[in-house]
Motif scaffolding. Structure first.
Motif, mmCIF file in Angstrom:
data_model
loop_
_atom_site.group_PDB
_atom_site.id
_atom_site.type_symbol
_atom_site.label_atom_id
_atom_site.label_comp_id
_atom_site.label_asym_id
_atom_site.label_seq_id
_atom_site.Cartn_x
_atom_site.Cartn_y
_atom_site.Cartn_z
ATOM 1 N N PRO A 87 0.846 -1.195 0.000
ATOM 2 C CA PRO A 87 0.000 0.000 0.000
ATOM 3 C C PRO A 87 0.885 1.250 0.000
ATOM 4 N N GLY A 88 0.447 2.280 -0.687
ATOM 5 C CA GLY A 88 1.183 3.530 -0.729
ATOM 6 C C GLY A 88 2.089 3.659 -1.939
ATOM 7 N N VAL A 89 2.277 2.573 -2.692
ATOM 8 C CA VAL A 89 3.175 2.629 -3.842
ATOM 9 C C VAL A 89 2.656 3.614 -4.895
ATOM 10 N N ASP A 90 1.342 3.776 -4.976
ATOM 11 C CA ASP A 90 0.781 4.720 -5.948
ATOM 12 C C ASP A 90 1.044 6.174 -5.563
ATOM 13 N N ASN A 91 1.494 6.395 -4.346
ATOM 14 C CA ASN A 91 1.761 7.754 -3.875
ATOM 15 C C ASN A 91 3.226 8.159 -4.017
ATOM 16 N N LEU A 92 4.038 7.289 -4.601
ATOM 17 C CA LEU A 92 5.446 7.628 -4.787
ATOM 18 C C LEU A 92 5.576 8.798 -5.763
ATOM 19 N N PRO A 94 7.167 11.045 -8.852
ATOM 20 C CA PRO A 94 7.583 10.593 -10.191
ATOM 21 C C PRO A 94 9.009 10.060 -10.263
ATOM 22 N N LYS A 95 9.957 10.692 -9.599
ATOM 23 C CA LYS A 95 11.351 10.247 -9.661
ATOM 24 C C LYS A 95 11.504 8.852 -9.044
ATOM 25 N N ALA A 96 10.851 8.598 -7.933
ATOM 26 C CA ALA A 96 10.921 7.288 -7.276
ATOM 27 C C ALA A 96 10.229 6.228 -8.128
ATOM 28 N N ARG A 97 9.119 6.578 -8.755
ATOM 29 C CA ARG A 97 8.407 5.641 -9.629
ATOM 30 C C ARG A 97 9.291 5.238 -10.811
ATOM 31 N N ARG A 98 9.948 6.240 -11.430
ATOM 32 C CA ARG A 98 10.822 5.947 -12.568
ATOM 33 C C ARG A 98 11.957 5.020 -12.149
ATOM 34 N N ALA A 99 12.531 5.292 -10.982
ATOM 35 C CA ALA A 99 13.634 4.458 -10.489
ATOM 36 C C ALA A 99 13.153 3.018 -10.258
ATOM 37 N N ALA A 100 11.988 2.863 -9.648
ATOM 38 C CA ALA A 100 11.446 1.522 -9.395
ATOM 39 C C ALA A 100 11.160 0.799 -10.709
ATOM 40 N N ILE A 101 10.585 1.495 -11.658
ATOM 41 C CA ILE A 101 10.261 0.890 -12.955
ATOM 42 C C ILE A 101 11.533 0.472 -13.683
ATOM 43 N N GLU A 102 12.552 1.323 -13.661
ATOM 44 C CA GLU A 102 13.814 0.972 -14.324
ATOM 45 C C GLU A 102 14.467 -0.229 -13.654
#
Length: 167
Positions: A87-92, A94-102
Motif C-alpha cells: 500500500p502507498g506505492v501509488d503515492n510515490l 515521479p522520480k521514485a516511480r521511474r527508479a522503481a520501474i527501471e
C-alpha cells in the motif's frame, strides 16, 4: 508437445480452421489472431508468444496453462505483480516511480536472459552462454533475507534506519 501440437489438438477437437479458432477464442475473451494461429500451425512463427497468446492456446486445446507454457518453452507467470505491491506505492513521487520501474525492467531483462541461458547478441557477435549463477537467479523463488527482516520490522512499526548497527 509444442504450441503447434496444441493448436492442431484445438483444431481437431473443435473441428475448426485457424480463423474459426481465433473467433472462438475472441468470443471467450482471449486475445489471439488468425495470423498468429496460422503461423504457429505452419511452423513459421518467429516471435516469442505473449502470455495472453499462450493462455488462449491452452484454452482452445483444453489443457492447463502450465502445459501450454511448457510447450512454449516459457515459465508459468506468477500472479500479477501489481497485486503484490505494498500500500502507498501509488503515492510515490515521479522520480521514485521511474527508479522503481527501471529497476524492475533490469530485473525482468536479467531473468529473461537467465531463463534463455544466453546474453543477447550484439551486432556481429555470437550469443554468449551465461554463468551458472545467473541460472540460479532465474530459479530463485523466495525473498531476500534482509527484505523479510525489513517487512517484519515494518509490521512491528519499527524503522530499520533507527536500529543499532551490528558487526
Amino acid at each position: 508437445m509444442s504450441l503447434r501440437d496444441l493448436i492442431e489438438t484445438a483444431a481437431a477437437k473443435r473441428q475448426a480452421s485457424g480463423l474459426r479458432l481465433a473467433e472462438i477464442a475472441e468470443a471467450e475473451g482471449h486475445k489471439i489472431t488468425v495470423t498468429t494461429i496460422n503461423a504457429i500451425r505452419q511452423g513459421v512463427y518467429k516471435s516469442r508468444p505473449r502470455a495472453s497468446t499462450i493462455r488462449a492456446i491452452a484454452w482452445l486445446a483444453g489443457v492447463t496453462e502450465d502445459v501450454a507454457f511448457q510447450a512454449a518453452g516459457q515459465p508459468v507467470p506468477g500472479p500479477p505483480f501489481a497485486d503484490e505491491l505494498p500500500p502507498g506505492v501509488d503515492n510515490l513521487p515521479p522520480k521514485a516511480r521511474r527508479a522503481a520501474i527501471e529497476m524492475l525492467r533490469a530485473l525482468v531483462d536479467l531473468n529473461r536472459q537467465a531463463v534463455e541461458g544466453v546474453r543477447p547478441r550484439k551486432a556481429g557477435q555470437e550469443a554468449e552462454e551465461l554463468p551458472q549463477d545467473w541460472h540460479a537467479l532465474a530459479a530463485y523463488q523466495g525473498p531476500d533475507e534482509h527484505l523479510e527482516r525489513e517487512r517484519e520490522w515494518d509490521d512491528r512499526g519499527e524503522d530499520p534506519q533507527e536500529r543499532p548497527q551490528t558487526g
